[in-house]
Design a protein around this motif. Structure first.
Motif, PDB file in Angstrom:
ATOM      1  N   ALA A  89       0.824  -1.217   0.000  1.00  0.00           N
ATOM      2  CA  ALA A  89       0.000   0.000   0.000  1.00  0.00           C
ATOM      3  C   ALA A  89       0.862   1.274   0.000  1.00  0.00           C
ATOM      4  O   ALA A  89       0.351   2.374  -0.248  1.00  0.00           O
ATOM      5  N   GLY A  90       2.159   1.150   0.314  1.00  0.00           N
ATOM      6  CA  GLY A  90       3.048   2.329   0.254  1.00  0.00           C
ATOM      7  C   GLY A  90       2.888   3.276   1.436  1.00  0.00           C
ATOM      8  O   GLY A  90       2.957   4.494   1.275  1.00  0.00           O
ATOM      9  N   ILE A  91       2.689   2.695   2.623  1.00  0.00           N
ATOM     10  CA  ILE A  91       2.544   3.516   3.846  1.00  0.00           C
ATOM     11  C   ILE A  91       3.566   3.029   4.866  1.00  0.00           C
ATOM     12  O   ILE A  91       3.720   1.821   5.041  1.00  0.00           O
ATOM     13  N   HIS A  92       4.284   3.954   5.514  1.00  0.00           N
ATOM     14  CA  HIS A  92       5.201   3.504   6.573  1.00  0.00           C
ATOM     15  C   HIS A  92       5.053   4.365   7.820  1.00  0.00           C
ATOM     16  O   HIS A  92       4.468   5.448   7.791  1.00  0.00           O
ATOM     17  N   TYR A  93       5.569   3.820   8.919  1.00  0.00           N
ATOM     18  CA  TYR A  93       5.540   4.567  10.171  1.00  0.00           C
ATOM     19  C   TYR A  93       6.671   5.584  10.170  1.00  0.00           C
ATOM     20  O   TYR A  93       7.779   5.311   9.697  1.00  0.00           O
ATOM     21  N   GLN A  94       6.373   6.751  10.714  1.00  0.00           N
ATOM     22  CA  GLN A  94       7.419   7.748  10.924  1.00  0.00           C
ATOM     23  C   GLN A  94       7.028   8.564  12.158  1.00  0.00           C
ATOM     24  O   GLN A  94       5.847   8.881  12.320  1.00  0.00           O
ATOM     25  N   ASP A  95       7.990   8.883  13.009  1.00  0.00           N
ATOM     26  CA  ASP A  95       7.677   9.721  14.155  1.00  0.00           C
ATOM     27  C   ASP A  95       7.385  11.137  13.680  1.00  0.00           C
ATOM     28  O   ASP A  95       8.025  11.624  12.752  1.00  0.00           O
ATOM     29  N   ALA A  96       6.415  11.778  14.328  1.00  0.00           N
ATOM     30  CA  ALA A  96       6.094  13.180  14.040  1.00  0.00           C
ATOM     31  C   ALA A  96       6.651  14.024  15.172  1.00  0.00           C
ATOM     32  O   ALA A  96       6.418  13.711  16.353  1.00  0.00           O
ATOM     33  N   ILE A  97       7.398  15.063  14.836  1.00  0.00           N
ATOM     34  CA  ILE A  97       7.911  15.985  15.849  1.00  0.00           C
ATOM     35  C   ILE A  97       7.303  17.358  15.555  1.00  0.00           C
ATOM     36  O   ILE A  97       7.489  17.909  14.468  1.00  0.00           O
ATOM     37  N   ILE A  98       6.536  17.849  16.515  1.00  0.00           N
ATOM     38  CA  ILE A  98       5.757  19.068  16.313  1.00  0.00           C
ATOM     39  C   ILE A  98       6.313  20.150  17.244  1.00  0.00           C
ATOM     40  O   ILE A  98       6.250  20.009  18.470  1.00  0.00           O
ATOM     41  N   TYR A  99       6.859  21.223  16.667  1.00  0.00           N
ATOM     42  CA  TYR A  99       7.446  22.302  17.479  1.00  0.00           C
ATOM     43  C   TYR A  99       6.479  23.482  17.575  1.00  0.00           C
ATOM     44  O   TYR A  99       5.753  23.781  16.618  1.00  0.00           O
ATOM     45  N   LYS A 100       6.566  24.165  18.723  1.00  0.00           N
ATOM     46  CA  LYS A 100       5.705  25.332  18.947  1.00  0.00           C
ATOM     47  C   LYS A 100       6.567  26.533  19.338  1.00  0.00           C
ATOM     48  O   LYS A 100       7.465  26.406  20.162  1.00  0.00           O
ATOM     49  N   ARG A 101       6.273  27.683  18.722  1.00  0.00           N
ATOM     50  CA  ARG A 101       6.934  28.930  19.122  1.00  0.00           C
ATOM     51  C   ARG A 101       5.890  29.794  19.837  1.00  0.00           C
ATOM     52  O   ARG A 101       4.800  29.998  19.311  1.00  0.00           O
ATOM     53  N   ASN A 102       6.249  30.335  21.019  1.00  0.00           N
ATOM     54  CA  ASN A 102       5.273  31.133  21.774  1.00  0.00           C
ATOM     55  C   ASN A 102       4.797  32.323  20.968  1.00  0.00           C
ATOM     56  O   ASN A 102       3.645  32.732  21.045  1.00  0.00           O
TER      57      ASN A 102
END
Ligand SMILES: Cc1cc2nc3c(=O)[nH]c(=O)nc-3n(C[C@H](O)[C@H](O)[C@H](O)COP(=O)(O)OP(=O)(O)OC[C@H]3O[C@@H](n4cnc5c(N)ncnc54)[C@H](O)[C@@H]3O)c2cc1C
Length: 367
Positions: free
Chosen positions: A85-98
């Motif tokens: 199906a062409g899908i893989h796991y990848q970690d998501a890193i979400i950054y926030k700026r105040n």
């Protein structure tokens, strides 16, 4: 109530194909009619242009949240059990700026940027970043496991899954939604047309939805690799630009975005924006290049601008009788057509069940 189970799904983007697949799984006889098919590149055919990953922007306790939840479970299964199906796991890193607190981009992404999002217990490994993990001018962030889809591979896989179950594809440009009802492959009467026309719902006869508008996204696709998917709450380059990266499964390259420009139909690439996108990407994901290298070290496959099919006020997922034709509308997925696809398809299939007088799973359970 319809007397047969002939369905035409109008549209072969991720929304139309997923809907067709679920209807076939329920035993309907389905023809998929579309002007554009997987393999085409056309500015008004959004699905092949997408990243695509699962990064929910839906608010808690809404139908959109339910679509995202249903879809996560489906994509999680595909990533672990169905490599083709062409899908893989990848970690998501979400950054926030105040400093991004009140921007348009932050409002749009408020769920994704939250420290306590509704999906915290759904995904694996959700946690806040510790101080040493914060990069650049970010102030905080989160990390969790998600999935990234190679759009080209996945759309082709969906076509195969539909064909395997008897789905028939017909390439037609339909002028009026009622006309779609004439194209069922058996030549028989159609019980229902499911309208999955994306952005072109704004131009389709019988629909002409003025609330549908493009949200332009400019992308640089590179061969360079990254360790995780990245997103940050904002940029210093204006309210319409954003920074995110994801590496597609199966050698699909790394997608670097981008922009989120509402009402903008322009699919020409803005070179100065490209330069800003690439510079911001290296600042956020330095592993893209060797230490000391700049954007000249990015091995570009192609750059393009594509149009997300946004609908002001939300997705249209409802029944309507147009002339003599029963229609189920399923369009307007904006920037979340992949991550909500199975949920949107499931809700549409329930409406088709209603049109055809079938009992849904909940009703059956009560009997
Ligand atoms: C740069 C970018 C990045 C994105 N990243 C993500 C992501 O990471 N995750 C995510 O979930 N989403 C993402 N999206 C959004 C996602 O791509 C869309 O929401 C999704 O592709 C919409 O699919 P669709 O099937 O509704 O429309 P489309 O893919 O546009 O398909 C519409 C179909 O309808 C057919 N059609 C329309 N009118 C007619 C007609 N009159 N006659 C016959 N056929 C007709 C077309 O030919 C086509 O087959 C991204 C989008 C962009 C642009």
């Amino acid at each position: 109530m319809a007397s047969n189970n002939n369905i035409v799904v109008l549209g072969a983007g991720v929304v139309g194909l997923t809907t067709a697949l679920l209807l076939l799984q329920r035993g309907y006889s389905v023809t998929i009619v579309a002007a554009h098919m997987p393999g085409d590149t056309d500015p008004y055919y959004t699905s092949p242009m997408a990243g695509a990953n699962w990064w929910p922007v839906s608010l808690p306790n809404t139908r959109e949240q339910d679509w995202d939840r249903i879809t996560y479970l489906a994509l999680d299964r595909l990533a672990s059990e169905v490599p083709e199906a062409g899908i893989h796991y990848q970690d998501a890193i979400i950054y926030k700026r105040n400093k991004d607190q009140d921007t348009v981009m932050t409002q749009w992404q408020q769920t994704l940027l939250s420290d306590e999002p509704w999906f915290k217990g759904l995904v694996r490994g959700f946690r806040k970043l510790n101080k040493e993990e914060i990069r650049g001018d970010a102030d905080s962030g989160t990390r969790f496991q998600s999935v990234c889809i190679n759009a080209g591979v996945y759309l082709a896989w969906l076509v195969g899954e539909c064909r395997k179950r008897g789905g028939v594809f017909k390439r037609r440009m339909v002028k009026h939604v009622e006309e779609a009802g004439e194209w069922h492959h058996t030549g028989g009467k159609v019980a229902c047309v499911v309208n999955c026309t994306g952005l072109l719902a704004s131009k389709l006869g019988g629909v002409m939805d003025a609330k549908v508008t493009p949200t332009r996204g400019q992308i640089v696709l590179v061969r360079n690799e990254i360790e995780a998917m990245y997103d940050i709450s904002g940029t210093d380059d204006g309210d319409e630009e954003c920074t995110y990266l994801m590496m597609r499964a199966a050698g699909g390259g790394t997608v670097i975005g981008g922009s989120y420009q509402k009402g903008n139909w322009d699919t020409n690439v803005d070179q100065s924006m490209n330069n800003r996108i690439m510079k911001r990407a290296i600042a956020l994901a330095p592993e893209l290049v060797k230490p000391g290298q700049g954007i000249e070290a990015l091995d570009v496959i192609r750059t393009y601008a594509a149009l997300r099919p946004l609908r002001i006020g939300g997705v249209r997922l409802e029944r309507e009788k147009i002339g003599k034709t029963e229609v189920v509308h399923n369009y307007g997925a904006g920037g979340f057509g992949y991550q909500a696809s199975y949920g949107m398809a499931e809700y549409s299939a329930r409406l088709v069940d209603e049109v055809c007088g079938r009992k849904g799973p909940e009703e059956k359970a009560k009997l």
